[in-house]
Design an enzyme around this catalytic site. Structure first.
Site, PDB file in Angstrom:
ATOM      1  CG  ASN A 134      -5.559   6.750   2.870  1.00 21.86           C
ATOM      2  OD1 ASN A 134      -5.141   6.074   1.943  1.00 21.86           O
ATOM      3  ND2 ASN A 134      -4.824   7.008   3.941  1.00 21.86           N
ATOM      4  CG  ASP A 141      -2.242   5.415   1.365  1.00 24.81           C
ATOM      5  OD1 ASP A 141      -1.999   6.372   0.605  1.00 24.81           O
ATOM      6  OD2 ASP A 141      -2.054   5.442   2.597  1.00 24.81           O
ATOM      7  CG  HIS A 142      -6.202   0.047   0.668  1.00 29.12           C
ATOM      8  ND1 HIS A 142      -5.093   0.262   1.434  1.00 29.12           N
ATOM      9  CD2 HIS A 142      -7.082  -0.613   1.460  1.00 29.12           C
ATOM     10  CE1 HIS A 142      -5.287  -0.231   2.637  1.00 29.12           C
ATOM     11  NE2 HIS A 142      -6.492  -0.765   2.689  1.00 29.12           N
ATOM     12  NE  ARG A 171      -0.217  -9.858 -10.785  1.00 29.08           N
ATOM     13  CZ  ARG A 171      -1.080 -10.425 -11.624  1.00 29.08           C
ATOM     14  NH1 ARG A 171      -1.228  -9.973 -12.838  1.00 29.08           N
ATOM     15  NH2 ARG A 171      -1.805 -11.437 -11.230  1.00 29.08           N
ATOM     16  CG  HIS A 214       1.295   6.820   4.924  1.00 24.58           C
ATOM     17  ND1 HIS A 214       1.048   5.960   5.957  1.00 24.58           N
ATOM     18  CD2 HIS A 214       2.550   7.280   5.136  1.00 24.58           C
ATOM     19  CE1 HIS A 214       2.102   5.908   6.767  1.00 24.58           C
ATOM     20  NE2 HIS A 214       3.034   6.702   6.275  1.00 24.58           N
ATOM     21  NE  ARG A 230       4.203   2.104   5.528  1.00 22.57           N
ATOM     22  CZ  ARG A 230       3.623   1.956   6.713  1.00 22.57           C
ATOM     23  NH1 ARG A 230       2.349   2.261   6.874  1.00 22.57           N
ATOM     24  NH2 ARG A 230       4.293   1.500   7.740  1.00 22.57           N
ATOM     25  NE  ARG A 257       4.266  -1.154   3.807  1.00 21.99           N
ATOM     26  CZ  ARG A 257       3.983  -1.445   5.074  1.00 21.99           C
ATOM     27  NH1 ARG A 257       2.732  -1.659   5.443  1.00 21.99           N
ATOM     28  NH2 ARG A 257       4.926  -1.536   5.980  1.00 21.99           N
ATOM     29  CD  GLU A 261      -2.309   9.238   6.412  1.00 22.81           C
ATOM     30  OE1 GLU A 261      -1.701   8.156   6.374  1.00 22.81           O
ATOM     31  OE2 GLU A 261      -3.517   9.310   6.548  1.00 22.81           O
ATOM     32  CB  THR A 280      -0.707   4.269  10.819  1.00 26.65           C
ATOM     33  OG1 THR A 280      -0.445   4.585   9.454  1.00 26.65           O
ATOM     34  CG2 THR A 280       0.061   5.192  11.718  1.00 26.65           C
ATOM     35  CD  GLU A 327      -6.118  11.521  10.789  1.00 28.72           C
ATOM     36  OE1 GLU A 327      -5.553  12.278   9.980  1.00 28.72           O
ATOM     37  OE2 GLU A 327      -6.465  10.358  10.512  1.00 28.72           O
ATOM     38  CG  HIS A 363      -6.253   3.795  11.559  1.00 27.48           C
ATOM     39  ND1 HIS A 363      -6.458   2.455  11.714  1.00 27.48           N
ATOM     40  CD2 HIS A 363      -5.105   3.917  10.855  1.00 27.48           C
ATOM     41  CE1 HIS A 363      -5.463   1.796  11.142  1.00 27.48           C
ATOM     42  NE2 HIS A 363      -4.635   2.657  10.600  1.00 27.48           N
TER      43      HIS A 363
HETATM   44  N1  PXP Z   1      -5.581   8.487   9.131  1.00 22.27           N
HETATM   45  C1  PXP Z   1      -4.286   8.097   9.228  1.00 22.27           C
HETATM   46  C2  PXP Z   1      -3.325   8.970   9.948  1.00 22.27           C
HETATM   47  C3  PXP Z   1      -3.835   6.884   8.659  1.00 22.27           C
HETATM   48  O1  PXP Z   1      -2.550   6.509   8.758  1.00 22.27           O
HETATM   49  C4  PXP Z   1      -4.776   6.111   7.932  1.00 22.27           C
HETATM   50  C5  PXP Z   1      -4.324   4.849   7.254  1.00 22.27           C
HETATM   51  O2  PXP Z   1      -3.365   5.145   6.278  1.00 22.27           O
HETATM   52  C6  PXP Z   1      -6.105   6.576   7.842  1.00 22.27           C
HETATM   53  C7  PXP Z   1      -6.478   7.748   8.476  1.00 22.27           C
HETATM   54  C8  PXP Z   1      -7.147   5.816   7.089  1.00 22.27           C
HETATM   55  O3  PXP Z   1      -7.398   4.604   7.726  1.00 22.27           O
HETATM   56  P1  PXP Z   1      -8.317   3.525   7.007  1.00 22.27           P
HETATM   57  O4  PXP Z   1      -7.614   3.115   5.735  1.00 22.27           O
HETATM   58  O5  PXP Z   1      -8.406   2.437   8.013  1.00 22.27           O
HETATM   59  O6  PXP Z   1      -9.632   4.190   6.716  1.00 22.27           O
END
Ligand code: PXP
Length: 241
Positions: free
Chosen positions: A7, A9-10, A18, A43, A45, A49, A70, A101, A151, A190
């Protein structure tokens, strides 16, 4: 074989801090794949964000493994998924004020609406995974939607230690068995880290783990030394090669 969905996203979160162009999650996805990621998870959103529509569109073109989108089960997101055609969609609950989430979807509480969304996506050839707590009623309701995957939310398992964690692991174990007996395929994720993931990887029939925060956190730390050294080099007038 158990697979790893990374994932990213970060990476987009850092860029959005920025509102600039770096770091680009598209580049991050390619690097994750080079390192052996089996899939890329993002994800999108409602509040945008971190991931942006542009990211998902380009990732659809560039991801060579599989793209797991996601999203919340809203009309807007269903339309985007139908247009982009990710390899699968994971439906998640979404609340504006949450940091991440926070819990699984309440399938049983919105069965008719989710049945419809699962059908819309799967009839367009996009398999659906439902992000749920390892709760027998939710697993049963998930199977009733016709979704191909669930999941299982590992958030409670990662939040505790010792006997409490063993109990959460046992719940996840029973959840896997129940889901598989009902014809569902099982992913999990997660809060998984380098220290708590292995017991989850051992669960019966587990297919894919989706992990983000811990991998990106480690990437920042293992890459920081080199990044500082390279900036010192630039300051001395030696351009990056
Ligand atoms: N699975 C789902 C459905 C999530 O929403 C997330 C967080 O976006 C993750 C997995 C990954 O979680 P983490 O970033 O804590 O590893």
């Amino acid at each position: 074989m158990l697979t790893l969905g990374v994932n990213i996203d970060h990476v987009a979160t850092i860029r959005q801090a920025r509102r600039t162009v770096e770091p680009d999650p598209v580049t991050a996805a390619a690097l994750a794949e080079l390192a052996g990621a089996d899939g890329i998870t993002v994800h999108l959103r409602e509040d945008r964000r971190h991931m942006q529509d542009r990211d998902v569109r380009i990732l659809r073109e560039t991801v060579r493994t599989h793209l797991n989108l996601e999203m919340a089960a809203t009309e807007e997101m269903v339309a985007i998924a139908l247009e982009i055609q990710p390899d699968y969609v994971t439906l998640v609950p979404e609340r504006r004020e949450e940091v991440t989430t926070e819990g699984g979807l309440d399938i049983a509480g919105q069965q008719a609406r989710l049945d419809k969304v699962v059908d819309q996506l799967q009839s367009a050839g996009i398999p659906v995974s439902l992000f749920i707590d390892p709760d027998p009623a939710q697993i049963k309701a998930s199977a009733a939607t016709g979704a191909q995957f669930v999941e299982l939310h590992t958030g409670k398992y990662v939040a505790v230690t010792g006997e409490a964690q063993a109990q959460e692991l046992a719940l996840l174990h029973r959840g896997c068995e129940q889901a598989i007996a009902l014809g569902l395929r099982v992913n999990a994720g997660h809060g998984l880290t380098y220290w708590n993931t292995y017991p989850i990887a051992q669960l019966p029939g587990m297919e894919e783990l989706n992990i983000g925060h811990s991998i990106i956190s480690r990437a920042v730390l293992v890459g920081l030394e080199r990044a500082v050294r390279e900036m010192k080099q630039v300051i001395r007038g030696v351009p990056l090669s």
